[in-house]
Enzyme design. Structure first.
Site, PDB file in Angstrom:
ATOM      1  N   CYS A   1      91.928  72.347  94.678  1.00 38.66           N
ATOM      2  CA  CYS A   1      92.651  72.803  95.859  1.00 38.66           C
ATOM      3  C   CYS A   1      92.317  74.261  96.165  1.00 38.66           C
ATOM      4  CB  CYS A   1      94.158  72.663  95.645  1.00 38.66           C
ATOM      5  SG  CYS A   1      95.155  73.367  96.974  1.00 38.66           S
TER       6      CYS A   1
ATOM      7  N   ASN B   1     102.529  71.578 109.289  1.00 37.98           N
ATOM      8  CA  ASN B   1     102.281  70.141 109.296  1.00 37.98           C
ATOM      9  C   ASN B   1     102.405  69.648 107.864  1.00 37.98           C
ATOM     10  OD1 ASN B   1     101.530  70.419 112.008  1.00 37.98           O
ATOM     11  ND2 ASN B   1      99.375  70.606 111.500  1.00 37.98           N
TER      12      ASN B   1
ATOM     13  N   HIS C   1     101.796  74.454 102.734  1.00 36.13           N
ATOM     14  CA  HIS C   1     101.298  75.557 103.549  1.00 36.13           C
ATOM     15  C   HIS C   1     101.571  75.283 105.022  1.00 36.13           C
ATOM     16  CE1 HIS C   1      98.057  72.689 104.250  1.00 36.13           C
ATOM     17  NE2 HIS C   1      97.614  73.457 105.240  1.00 36.13           N
TER      18      HIS C   1
END
Length: 359
Positions: A70, A156, A169
Protein backbone atom coordinates in the site's frame (compact mmCIF):
# COMPACT_ATOMS: atom_id res chain seq x y z
CA UNK A 1 -1.64 20.81 16.12
CA UNK A 2 1.84 20.86 14.56
CA UNK A 3 2.24 21.25 10.81
CA UNK A 4 5.42 20.14 9.04
CA UNK A 5 5.91 20.65 5.30
CA UNK A 6 8.44 18.74 3.21
CA UNK A 7 8.97 17.49 -0.36
CA UNK A 8 8.86 14.02 -1.86
CA UNK A 9 11.63 12.77 -4.16
CA UNK A 10 9.79 13.94 -7.28
CA UNK A 11 9.15 17.43 -5.89
CA UNK A 12 5.56 17.00 -4.74
CA UNK A 13 4.57 18.70 -1.50
CA UNK A 14 3.81 16.58 1.59
CA UNK A 15 2.47 17.91 4.90
CA UNK A 16 2.35 16.18 8.28
CA UNK A 17 -0.37 17.18 10.75
CA UNK A 18 0.48 15.99 14.25
CA UNK A 19 -1.51 16.16 17.47
CA UNK A 20 1.73 16.53 19.46
CA UNK A 21 3.62 19.82 19.26
CA UNK A 22 6.95 18.05 19.82
CA UNK A 23 6.62 15.69 16.84
CA UNK A 24 9.75 15.62 14.65
CA UNK A 25 9.31 14.91 10.93
CA UNK A 26 12.74 14.68 9.30
CA UNK A 27 12.43 11.46 7.28
CA UNK A 28 13.60 11.82 3.67
CA UNK A 29 11.94 10.21 0.65
CA UNK A 30 14.66 7.87 -0.66
CA UNK A 31 12.78 6.56 -3.70
CA UNK A 32 14.37 7.15 -7.14
CA UNK A 33 11.40 9.02 -8.59
CA UNK A 34 11.28 11.03 -11.78
CA UNK A 35 9.42 14.37 -11.74
CA UNK A 36 5.67 13.91 -12.14
CA UNK A 37 4.48 14.40 -15.72
CA UNK A 38 0.78 15.19 -16.09
CA UNK A 39 -1.47 15.80 -19.04
CA UNK A 40 -4.44 17.33 -17.24
CA UNK A 41 -6.62 19.56 -19.38
CA UNK A 42 -9.96 21.29 -18.75
CA UNK A 43 -12.40 21.27 -21.66
CA UNK A 44 -15.62 23.30 -21.65
CA UNK A 45 -18.84 21.70 -22.83
CA UNK A 46 -20.49 24.53 -24.73
CA UNK A 47 -23.87 22.81 -24.88
CA UNK A 48 -24.23 21.98 -21.18
CA UNK A 49 -22.09 24.85 -19.93
CA UNK A 50 -19.97 22.64 -17.65
CA UNK A 51 -16.36 21.48 -17.69
CA UNK A 52 -14.64 18.11 -18.12
CA UNK A 53 -11.15 17.21 -16.90
CA UNK A 54 -9.15 15.19 -19.44
CA UNK A 55 -6.38 13.34 -17.59
CA UNK A 56 -4.98 10.47 -19.68
CA UNK A 57 -1.98 9.94 -17.37
CA UNK A 58 -4.34 8.52 -14.72
CA UNK A 59 -4.65 5.29 -16.72
CA UNK A 60 -1.39 4.19 -15.09
CA UNK A 61 -2.33 4.92 -11.47
CA UNK A 62 -1.95 2.33 -8.72
CA UNK A 63 -4.85 -0.13 -8.77
CA UNK A 64 -5.83 -2.36 -5.83
CA UNK A 65 -2.33 -3.21 -4.56
CA UNK A 66 -1.97 -5.89 -1.86
CA UNK A 67 -1.95 -4.54 1.70
CA UNK A 68 1.81 -5.05 2.08
CA UNK A 69 2.40 -2.80 -0.95
CA UNK A 70 0.00 0.00 0.00
CA UNK A 71 1.49 3.38 -1.01
CA UNK A 72 -0.38 5.17 1.79
CA UNK A 73 1.08 3.16 4.66
CA UNK A 74 4.17 4.52 6.45
CA UNK A 75 7.64 3.64 5.16
CA UNK A 76 8.92 0.89 7.45
CA UNK A 77 10.54 -2.54 7.45
CA UNK A 78 12.57 -1.68 4.35
CA UNK A 79 9.55 -0.76 2.21
CA UNK A 80 9.31 2.80 0.92
CA UNK A 81 5.91 4.43 0.35
CA UNK A 82 4.45 7.85 -0.40
CA UNK A 83 4.92 8.76 3.27
CA UNK A 84 8.63 8.71 4.26
CA UNK A 85 7.94 8.59 8.03
CA UNK A 86 7.66 5.30 9.93
CA UNK A 87 4.38 6.48 11.47
CA UNK A 88 2.06 9.46 11.22
CA UNK A 89 -1.17 11.01 12.49
CA UNK A 90 -2.59 12.77 9.41
CA UNK A 91 -0.76 13.39 6.13
CA UNK A 92 -1.64 15.41 3.05
CA UNK A 93 0.34 15.26 -0.19
CA UNK A 94 0.01 16.15 -3.84
CA UNK A 95 -1.54 13.32 -5.82
CA UNK A 96 0.93 11.50 -8.06
CA UNK A 97 -1.86 10.90 -10.59
CA UNK A 98 -3.93 14.11 -10.36
CA UNK A 99 -7.16 14.80 -12.22
CA UNK A 100 -6.29 18.50 -12.01
CA UNK A 101 -2.79 19.97 -12.22
CA UNK A 102 -0.92 23.15 -13.05
CA UNK A 103 -3.20 25.81 -14.51
CA UNK A 104 -6.03 23.28 -14.33
CA UNK A 105 -6.06 23.13 -10.52
CA UNK A 106 -4.59 20.79 -7.94
CA UNK A 107 -5.41 17.42 -6.35
CA UNK A 108 -4.25 16.25 -2.94
CA UNK A 109 -4.54 13.00 -0.98
CA UNK A 110 -5.48 13.07 2.72
CA UNK A 111 -4.39 10.03 4.75
CA UNK A 112 -6.60 9.95 7.85
CA UNK A 113 -4.48 7.50 9.83
CA UNK A 114 -1.43 5.26 9.44
CA UNK A 115 -3.56 2.20 10.35
CA UNK A 116 -4.27 0.43 7.04
CA UNK A 117 -7.15 -1.61 8.45
CA UNK A 118 -9.00 1.25 10.14
CA UNK A 119 -11.71 3.53 8.77
CA UNK A 120 -12.72 7.09 9.53
CA UNK A 121 -15.41 5.74 11.86
CA UNK A 122 -12.66 4.08 13.94
CA UNK A 123 -10.95 7.39 14.74
CA UNK A 124 -11.11 8.96 18.17
CA UNK A 125 -12.79 12.33 18.60
CA UNK A 126 -9.35 13.93 18.92
CA UNK A 127 -8.02 12.32 15.77
CA UNK A 128 -11.13 13.25 13.78
CA UNK A 129 -10.69 16.83 15.02
CA UNK A 130 -7.14 16.74 13.62
CA UNK A 131 -8.49 15.71 10.22
CA UNK A 132 -10.92 18.63 10.41
CA UNK A 133 -7.96 20.93 11.11
CA UNK A 134 -6.15 19.52 8.08
CA UNK A 135 -9.19 20.06 5.86
CA UNK A 136 -9.48 23.62 7.14
CA UNK A 137 -5.80 24.39 6.67
CA UNK A 138 -5.74 23.00 3.13
CA UNK A 139 -8.89 24.96 2.26
CA UNK A 140 -7.13 28.13 3.41
CA UNK A 141 -3.92 27.35 1.50
CA UNK A 142 -5.51 26.13 -1.72
CA UNK A 143 -7.90 29.07 -1.82
CA UNK A 144 -4.87 31.34 -2.18
CA UNK A 145 -3.51 29.60 -5.27
CA UNK A 146 -3.84 31.58 -8.51
CA UNK A 147 -6.86 30.54 -10.51
CA UNK A 148 -8.49 28.36 -7.85
CA UNK A 149 -12.22 29.00 -7.62
CA UNK A 150 -13.49 26.20 -5.36
CA UNK A 151 -12.02 23.76 -2.82
CA UNK A 152 -13.68 20.37 -2.41
CA UNK A 153 -12.76 17.98 0.44
CA UNK A 154 -14.22 14.50 0.13
CA UNK A 155 -13.87 10.80 0.93
CA UNK A 156 -14.75 7.83 -1.25
CA UNK A 157 -14.92 4.52 0.62
CA UNK A 158 -15.45 1.02 -0.68
CA UNK A 159 -14.67 -0.93 -3.82
CA UNK A 160 -18.28 -0.50 -4.94
CA UNK A 161 -17.67 3.26 -5.09
CA UNK A 162 -14.59 2.71 -7.24
CA UNK A 163 -11.89 3.17 -4.61
CA UNK A 164 -8.58 1.69 -5.79
CA UNK A 165 -6.65 2.02 -2.50
CA UNK A 166 -8.05 0.40 0.63
CA UNK A 167 -6.14 2.57 3.10
CA UNK A 168 -8.44 5.09 4.87
CA UNK A 169 -8.00 8.30 2.93
CA UNK A 170 -9.80 11.12 1.18
CA UNK A 171 -8.96 13.73 -1.40
CA UNK A 172 -9.07 17.48 -1.93
CA UNK A 173 -9.71 19.04 -5.34
CA UNK A 174 -8.92 22.68 -6.02
CA UNK A 175 -10.98 23.52 -9.10
CA UNK A 176 -10.20 26.39 -11.50
CA UNK A 177 -13.95 26.92 -11.88
CA UNK A 178 -17.13 26.77 -9.81
CA UNK A 179 -18.52 23.25 -10.07
CA UNK A 180 -21.91 22.79 -11.79
CA UNK A 181 -23.58 21.44 -8.65
CA UNK A 182 -22.48 24.41 -6.57
CA UNK A 183 -23.41 26.90 -9.28
CA UNK A 184 -26.87 25.39 -9.40
CA UNK A 185 -27.19 25.86 -5.63
CA UNK A 186 -26.04 29.47 -5.94
CA UNK A 187 -28.55 30.17 -8.71
CA UNK A 188 -31.41 28.63 -6.74
CA UNK A 189 -30.31 30.50 -3.63
CA UNK A 190 -30.24 33.83 -5.47
CA UNK A 191 -33.64 33.26 -7.08
CA UNK A 192 -35.18 32.41 -3.71
CA UNK A 193 -33.65 35.48 -2.07
CA UNK A 194 -34.95 37.73 -4.85
CA UNK A 195 -38.41 36.20 -4.58
CA UNK A 196 -38.78 36.04 -0.78
CA UNK A 197 -35.90 37.96 0.77
CA UNK A 198 -34.92 34.89 2.80
CA UNK A 199 -32.05 32.42 2.81
CA UNK A 200 -33.07 29.06 1.38
CA UNK A 201 -30.42 27.11 3.34
CA UNK A 202 -31.68 28.55 6.63
CA UNK A 203 -35.28 27.81 5.75
CA UNK A 204 -34.62 24.22 4.68
CA UNK A 205 -32.73 23.47 7.90
CA UNK A 206 -35.45 25.09 10.02
CA UNK A 207 -38.14 23.11 8.20
CA UNK A 208 -36.32 19.80 8.70
CA UNK A 209 -35.86 20.49 12.40
CA UNK A 210 -39.50 21.52 12.80
CA UNK A 211 -40.75 18.44 10.94
CA UNK A 212 -38.45 16.08 12.84
CA UNK A 213 -39.26 12.89 10.92
CA UNK A 214 -35.95 12.89 9.03
CA UNK A 215 -33.68 14.14 11.83
CA UNK A 216 -30.87 11.71 12.70
CA UNK A 217 -28.96 13.75 15.28
CA UNK A 218 -29.58 17.23 16.64
CA UNK A 219 -26.65 18.53 18.66
CA UNK A 220 -25.94 21.92 20.15
CA UNK A 221 -24.10 23.11 17.04
CA UNK A 222 -24.82 20.57 14.25
CA UNK A 223 -27.90 18.89 12.79
CA UNK A 224 -27.80 15.66 10.77
CA UNK A 225 -30.84 14.72 8.70
CA UNK A 226 -32.03 12.79 5.67
CA UNK A 227 -33.20 15.45 3.17
CA UNK A 228 -36.84 15.57 2.08
CA UNK A 229 -35.88 14.89 -1.56
CA UNK A 230 -32.96 12.51 -0.94
CA UNK A 231 -31.40 11.27 -4.19
CA UNK A 232 -29.72 8.20 -2.67
CA UNK A 233 -31.10 5.23 -0.68
CA UNK A 234 -29.35 6.36 2.52
CA UNK A 235 -28.27 10.00 2.42
CA UNK A 236 -27.49 12.29 5.36
CA UNK A 237 -26.77 16.01 5.31
CA UNK A 238 -24.82 17.54 8.19
CA UNK A 239 -25.21 21.31 8.76
CA UNK A 240 -23.78 23.64 11.40
CA UNK A 241 -26.64 25.48 13.06
CA UNK A 242 -24.85 28.79 12.57
CA UNK A 243 -24.60 29.33 8.84
CA UNK A 244 -21.01 29.80 7.61
CA UNK A 245 -19.66 29.71 4.03
CA UNK A 246 -16.69 27.40 4.58
CA UNK A 247 -14.63 25.37 7.03
CA UNK A 248 -12.49 28.36 7.96
CA UNK A 249 -15.53 30.16 9.41
CA UNK A 250 -16.53 27.44 11.91
CA UNK A 251 -16.30 28.60 15.52
CA UNK A 252 -14.56 26.65 18.28
CA UNK A 253 -17.79 25.18 19.64
CA UNK A 254 -18.78 23.76 16.24
CA UNK A 255 -15.27 22.35 15.73
CA UNK A 256 -15.40 20.63 19.10
CA UNK A 257 -18.80 19.01 18.51
CA UNK A 258 -18.24 17.99 14.89
CA UNK A 259 -16.27 14.76 15.58
CA UNK A 260 -18.92 13.54 18.03
CA UNK A 261 -21.75 14.02 15.54
CA UNK A 262 -19.94 12.90 12.39
CA UNK A 263 -18.36 9.78 13.87
CA UNK A 264 -21.74 8.67 15.20
CA UNK A 265 -23.32 9.13 11.77
CA UNK A 266 -20.52 7.13 10.12
CA UNK A 267 -20.87 4.33 12.66
CA UNK A 268 -24.59 4.16 12.00
CA UNK A 269 -23.85 3.88 8.29
CA UNK A 270 -21.75 0.82 9.09
CA UNK A 271 -24.69 -0.71 10.98
CA UNK A 272 -27.68 0.06 8.78
CA UNK A 273 -27.59 -3.30 7.02
CA UNK A 274 -26.64 -5.46 10.04
CA UNK A 275 -29.20 -8.16 10.66
CA UNK A 276 -30.78 -7.78 7.23
CA UNK A 277 -30.01 -10.75 5.06
CA UNK A 278 -27.88 -13.01 7.22
CA UNK A 279 -26.12 -13.67 10.49
CA UNK A 280 -23.39 -11.67 12.10
CA UNK A 281 -19.92 -11.41 10.65
CA UNK A 282 -19.82 -8.24 8.59
CA UNK A 283 -21.40 -4.89 8.03
CA UNK A 284 -24.35 -6.57 6.35
CA UNK A 285 -24.34 -9.67 8.49
CA UNK A 286 -22.98 -11.60 5.52
CA UNK A 287 -19.24 -11.04 5.91
CA UNK A 288 -19.33 -8.25 3.33
CA UNK A 289 -17.30 -5.06 3.54
CA UNK A 290 -18.66 -2.12 5.56
CA UNK A 291 -21.09 0.25 3.91
CA UNK A 292 -19.54 2.02 0.90
CA UNK A 293 -20.08 5.76 0.89
CA UNK A 294 -19.11 9.17 -0.42
CA UNK A 295 -18.70 12.03 2.05
CA UNK A 296 -18.56 15.45 0.40
CA UNK A 297 -17.96 18.89 1.92
CA UNK A 298 -19.81 21.69 0.14
CA UNK A 299 -18.09 25.05 0.57
CA UNK A 300 -18.77 28.44 -1.02
CA UNK A 301 -16.66 29.24 -4.10
CA UNK A 302 -13.59 31.28 -3.19
CA UNK A 303 -14.50 34.44 -5.09
CA UNK A 304 -18.31 34.23 -5.26
CA UNK A 305 -19.90 37.63 -4.71
CA UNK A 306 -22.67 36.13 -2.57
CA UNK A 307 -20.56 33.54 -0.74
CA UNK A 308 -21.79 34.74 2.67
CA UNK A 309 -25.24 33.45 1.69
CA UNK A 310 -23.89 29.92 1.11
CA UNK A 311 -24.13 27.32 3.87
CA UNK A 312 -21.23 24.98 4.51
CA UNK A 313 -22.51 21.44 4.82
CA UNK A 314 -21.43 17.83 4.42
CA UNK A 315 -23.38 15.34 2.32
CA UNK A 316 -22.91 11.63 3.07
CA UNK A 317 -24.52 8.90 0.99
CA UNK A 318 -24.20 5.25 0.06
CA UNK A 319 -24.99 3.50 -3.21
CA UNK A 320 -26.07 0.38 -1.32
CA UNK A 321 -29.87 0.19 -1.07
CA UNK A 322 -30.28 -3.16 0.65
CA UNK A 323 -27.98 -6.09 1.54
CA UNK A 324 -26.34 -7.35 -1.63
CA UNK A 325 -27.97 -4.72 -3.86
CA UNK A 326 -26.54 -1.45 -5.17
CA UNK A 327 -28.21 1.66 -6.49
CA UNK A 328 -26.83 1.95 -10.03
CA UNK A 329 -27.16 5.15 -12.02
CA UNK A 330 -29.29 3.88 -14.86
CA UNK A 331 -30.90 5.65 -17.83
CA UNK A 332 -32.92 8.28 -15.98
CA UNK A 333 -30.12 9.23 -13.61
CA UNK A 334 -27.17 9.06 -16.00
CA UNK A 335 -28.97 10.19 -19.12
CA UNK A 336 -31.27 12.89 -17.71
CA UNK A 337 -30.03 13.51 -14.14
CA UNK A 338 -33.47 12.60 -12.78
CA UNK A 339 -32.98 10.39 -9.73
CA UNK A 340 -35.34 7.62 -8.67
CA UNK A 341 -34.98 6.65 -5.02
CA UNK A 342 -36.31 3.25 -3.91
CA UNK A 343 -36.02 4.06 -0.18
CA UNK A 344 -38.38 6.72 1.23
CA UNK A 345 -36.32 9.33 3.14
CA UNK A 346 -38.50 8.89 6.23
CA UNK A 347 -37.82 5.12 6.23
CA UNK A 348 -34.07 5.73 5.81
CA UNK A 349 -34.09 8.17 8.72
CA UNK A 350 -35.99 5.72 10.91
CA UNK A 351 -33.47 3.00 10.14
CA UNK A 352 -30.54 5.32 10.94
CA UNK A 353 -32.15 6.16 14.28
CA UNK A 354 -32.68 2.46 15.02
CA UNK A 355 -28.97 1.73 14.78
CA UNK A 356 -27.83 4.44 17.22
CA UNK A 357 -24.82 3.66 19.37
CA UNK A 358 -25.62 2.40 22.84
CA UNK A 359 -24.90 5.01 25.49
Amino acid sequence: MKKTTTRLADGRELIYYDARDDAVRDAVDRRPLEPVATAAEIRHDRLLGDSVAIASHRQGRTYHPPADECPLCPSRDGRLSEIPAADYDVVVFENRFPSLAGDSGRCEVVCFTSDHDASFADLTDGHAALVLEAWTDRTAELSQLPGVQQVFCFENRGAEIGVTLGHPHGQIYAYPFTTPRTQRMLDTLAAHRQRTGGNLFDELLAEERADGRRIILDGDHWTAFVPYAAHWPYEVHLYPKRRVPDLLALDDEARTEFPQIYLEVLRRFDRIFVGRGGGKGGAEGTGAAPTPYIAAWHQAPVHAADRAEFALHLELFTIRRTPGKLKFLAGSESGMNVFINDVPPEAAAERLREVASES
